[in-house]
Design a protein around this motif. Structure first.
Motif, PDB file in Angstrom:
ATOM      1  N   ILE A   4       0.846  -1.204   0.000  1.00 21.04           N
ATOM      2  CA  ILE A   4       0.000   0.000   0.000  1.00 21.04           C
ATOM      3  C   ILE A   4       0.880   1.252   0.000  1.00 21.04           C
ATOM      4  CG2 ILE A   4      -1.768   1.279   1.256  1.00 21.04           C
ATOM      5  CD1 ILE A   4      -2.769  -1.291  -0.084  1.00 21.04           C
ATOM      6  N   SER A   5       1.937   1.250   0.797  1.00 18.16           N
ATOM      7  CA  SER A   5       2.857   2.399   0.820  1.00 18.16           C
ATOM      8  C   SER A   5       3.535   2.572  -0.535  1.00 18.16           C
ATOM      9  CB  SER A   5       3.909   2.213   1.910  1.00 18.16           C
ATOM     10  OG  SER A   5       3.300   2.169   3.173  1.00 18.16           O
ATOM     11  N   GLN A   6       3.890   1.464  -1.159  1.00 18.15           N
ATOM     12  CA  GLN A   6       4.495   1.541  -2.487  1.00 18.15           C
ATOM     13  C   GLN A   6       3.511   2.128  -3.497  1.00 18.15           C
ATOM     14  OE1 GLN A   6       5.822  -2.415  -3.395  1.00 18.15           O
ATOM     15  NE2 GLN A   6       7.618  -2.283  -2.075  1.00 18.15           N
ATOM     16  N   LEU A   7       2.245   1.726  -3.401  1.00 20.26           N
ATOM     17  CA  LEU A   7       1.225   2.281  -4.291  1.00 20.26           C
ATOM     18  C   LEU A   7       1.068   3.780  -4.072  1.00 20.26           C
ATOM     19  CD1 LEU A   7      -1.503  -0.504  -4.201  1.00 20.26           C
ATOM     20  CD2 LEU A   7      -0.322   0.331  -6.232  1.00 20.26           C
ATOM     21  N   VAL A  64       4.362   6.928 -18.856  1.00 16.46           N
ATOM     22  CA  VAL A  64       3.947   5.560 -19.198  1.00 16.46           C
ATOM     23  C   VAL A  64       4.689   4.556 -18.329  1.00 16.46           C
ATOM     24  CG1 VAL A  64       4.031   3.812 -21.026  1.00 16.46           C
ATOM     25  CG2 VAL A  64       3.190   6.106 -21.521  1.00 16.46           C
ATOM     26  N   LYS A  65       5.982   4.775 -18.130  1.00 13.49           N
ATOM     27  CA  LYS A  65       6.765   3.869 -17.287  1.00 13.49           C
ATOM     28  C   LYS A  65       6.233   3.872 -15.862  1.00 13.49           C
ATOM     29  CE  LYS A  65      11.434   3.010 -15.620  1.00 13.49           C
ATOM     30  NZ  LYS A  65      12.813   3.495 -15.530  1.00 13.49           N
ATOM     31  N   ALA A  66       5.918   5.041 -15.321  1.00 14.79           N
ATOM     32  CA  ALA A  66       5.382   5.137 -13.963  1.00 14.79           C
ATOM     33  C   ALA A  66       4.020   4.462 -13.878  1.00 14.79           C
ATOM     34  CB  ALA A  66       5.292   6.593 -13.530  1.00 14.79           C
ATOM     35  N   ALA A  67       3.196   4.625 -14.908  1.00 18.59           N
ATOM     36  CA  ALA A  67       1.879   3.978 -14.921  1.00 18.59           C
ATOM     37  C   ALA A  67       2.016   2.456 -14.974  1.00 18.59           C
ATOM     38  CB  ALA A  67       1.058   4.476 -16.095  1.00 18.59           C
ATOM     39  N   LYS A  68       2.980   1.967 -15.739  1.00 21.14           N
ATOM     40  CA  LYS A  68       3.211   0.521 -15.801  1.00 21.14           C
ATOM     41  C   LYS A  68       3.695  -0.021 -14.459  1.00 21.14           C
ATOM     42  CE  LYS A  68       3.993   0.087 -20.751  1.00 21.14           C
ATOM     43  NZ  LYS A  68       4.924  -0.249 -21.824  1.00 21.14           N
ATOM     44  N   ALA A  72       1.838  -2.809 -12.193  1.00 17.45           N
ATOM     45  CA  ALA A  72       2.517  -3.984 -11.651  1.00 17.45           C
ATOM     46  C   ALA A  72       2.282  -4.098 -10.147  1.00 17.45           C
ATOM     47  CB  ALA A  72       4.010  -3.920 -11.955  1.00 17.45           C
ATOM     48  N   LEU A  73       2.300  -2.972  -9.454  1.00 13.59           N
ATOM     49  CA  LEU A  73       2.036  -2.996  -8.015  1.00 13.59           C
ATOM     50  C   LEU A  73       0.589  -3.408  -7.729  1.00 13.59           C
ATOM     51  CD1 LEU A  73       3.925   0.222  -6.871  1.00 13.59           C
ATOM     52  CD2 LEU A  73       4.524  -2.145  -6.323  1.00 13.59           C
ATOM     53  N   VAL A  74      -0.346  -2.917  -8.530  1.00 14.83           N
ATOM     54  CA  VAL A  74      -1.753  -3.299  -8.353  1.00 14.83           C
ATOM     55  C   VAL A  74      -1.920  -4.793  -8.607  1.00 14.83           C
ATOM     56  CG1 VAL A  74      -4.079  -3.025  -9.319  1.00 14.83           C
ATOM     57  CG2 VAL A  74      -2.689  -1.018  -8.841  1.00 14.83           C
ATOM     58  N   ALA A  76       0.197  -7.019  -8.000  1.00 12.03           N
ATOM     59  CA  ALA A  76       0.819  -7.744  -6.894  1.00 12.03           C
ATOM     60  C   ALA A  76      -0.057  -7.775  -5.646  1.00 12.03           C
ATOM     61  CB  ALA A  76       2.178  -7.132  -6.560  1.00 12.03           C
ATOM     62  N   LEU A  77      -1.133  -6.976  -5.642  1.00 13.74           N
ATOM     63  CA  LEU A  77      -2.039  -6.988  -4.495  1.00 13.74           C
ATOM     64  C   LEU A  77      -2.691  -8.360  -4.368  1.00 13.74           C
ATOM     65  CD1 LEU A  77      -3.869  -3.556  -4.842  1.00 13.74           C
ATOM     66  CD2 LEU A  77      -2.336  -4.240  -3.006  1.00 13.74           C
ATOM     67  N   PRO A  78      -2.916  -8.804  -3.138  1.00 13.75           N
ATOM     68  CA  PRO A  78      -3.590 -10.093  -2.977  1.00 13.75           C
ATOM     69  C   PRO A  78      -5.036  -9.991  -3.470  1.00 13.75           C
ATOM     70  CG  PRO A  78      -3.260  -9.042  -0.845  1.00 13.75           C
ATOM     71  CD  PRO A  78      -2.568  -8.199  -1.865  1.00 13.75           C
ATOM     72  N   SER A  79      -5.474 -11.043  -4.120  1.00  9.76           N
ATOM     73  CA  SER A  79      -6.842 -11.032  -4.643  1.00  9.76           C
ATOM     74  C   SER A  79      -7.825 -11.343  -3.524  1.00  9.76           C
ATOM     75  CB  SER A  79      -6.986 -12.064  -5.758  1.00  9.76           C
ATOM     76  OG  SER A  79      -6.771 -13.362  -5.238  1.00  9.76           O
ATOM     77  N   SER A  80      -9.030 -10.884  -3.703  1.00  9.00           N
ATOM     78  CA  SER A  80     -10.065 -11.169  -2.715  1.00  9.00           C
ATOM     79  C   SER A  80     -10.664 -12.527  -3.055  1.00  9.00           C
ATOM     80  CB  SER A  80     -11.131 -10.071  -2.718  1.00  9.00           C
ATOM     81  OG  SER A  80     -11.708  -9.987  -3.998  1.00  9.00           O
ATOM     82  N   GLU A  81     -10.354 -13.504  -2.220  1.00 12.39           N
ATOM     83  CA  GLU A  81     -10.796 -14.869  -2.472  1.00 12.39           C
ATOM     84  C   GLU A  81     -12.164 -15.077  -1.853  1.00 12.39           C
ATOM     85  OE1 GLU A  81      -7.643 -15.991  -0.271  1.00 12.39           O
ATOM     86  OE2 GLU A  81      -6.181 -15.583  -1.805  1.00 12.39           O
ATOM     87  N   GLY A  82     -13.102 -15.542  -2.617  1.00 12.77           N
ATOM     88  CA  GLY A  82     -14.390 -15.916  -2.087  1.00 12.77           C
ATOM     89  C   GLY A  82     -15.379 -14.789  -1.932  1.00 12.77           C
TER      90      GLY A  82
END
Length: 137
Positions: A4-7, A64-68, A72-74, A76-82
């Motif tokens: 989250i801090s990286q985002l 564009v590089k910053a957006a990419k 990539a960080l998004v 890497a976020l854990p998915s909401s399972e279930g």
């Protein structure tokens, strides 16, 4: 550093790049005649304006590089399972675990306070005994 801090830092970096890009484009863009009814704008050649055609390309590439990197960080976020129900169950489990740990810590605190009180009483008795052993001068 957590994701989250990286985002947040990446969003700040994108905002700074956009701010600098728009400011540079506004500052360095050559004057343009808006209408044939208006006079020709005066040319103000500066040393920075020689590089103007390359600036938008470089700045857009940086954006564009910053957006990419943000994408990539998004990813890497854990998915909401279930779905939401599973998340609510997990929250309830974590709250129950937190309550159990809190109760255990409270018991340990009470035991430590009891032990501290005993040590203070023993210390008080020891100092009283030491004072009583002294002979008056």
């Amino acid at each position: 550093m957590d994701i989250i801090s990286q985002l947040q830092e990446q969003v700040n970096a994108i905002a700074a790049l956009a701010f600098n890009t728009f400011g540079s484009l506004q500052r360095d863009a050559p004057p343009v005649r808006l209408s044939p009814n208006y006079p020709e704008p005066p040319a103000n050649p500066t040393e920075d304006s020689a590089n103007f055609p390359d600036q938008p390309k470089l700045m857009s590439a940086a954006l564009v590089k910053a957006a990419k990197q943000f994408d990539a960080l998004v990813a890497a976020l854990p998915s909401s399972e279930g779905g939401e129900e599973a998340q609510l169950r997990r929250i309830a489990e974590l709250q129950a675990e937190n309550n159990a740990v809190g109760q255990e810590l409270q018991k340990q605190l009470e035991a430590a306070e009891k032990e501290l009180k005993q040590v203070q009483e023993l210390f008080s008795q020891a100092t009283d005994n030491c004072l009583n052993l002294k002979k008056p001068d």
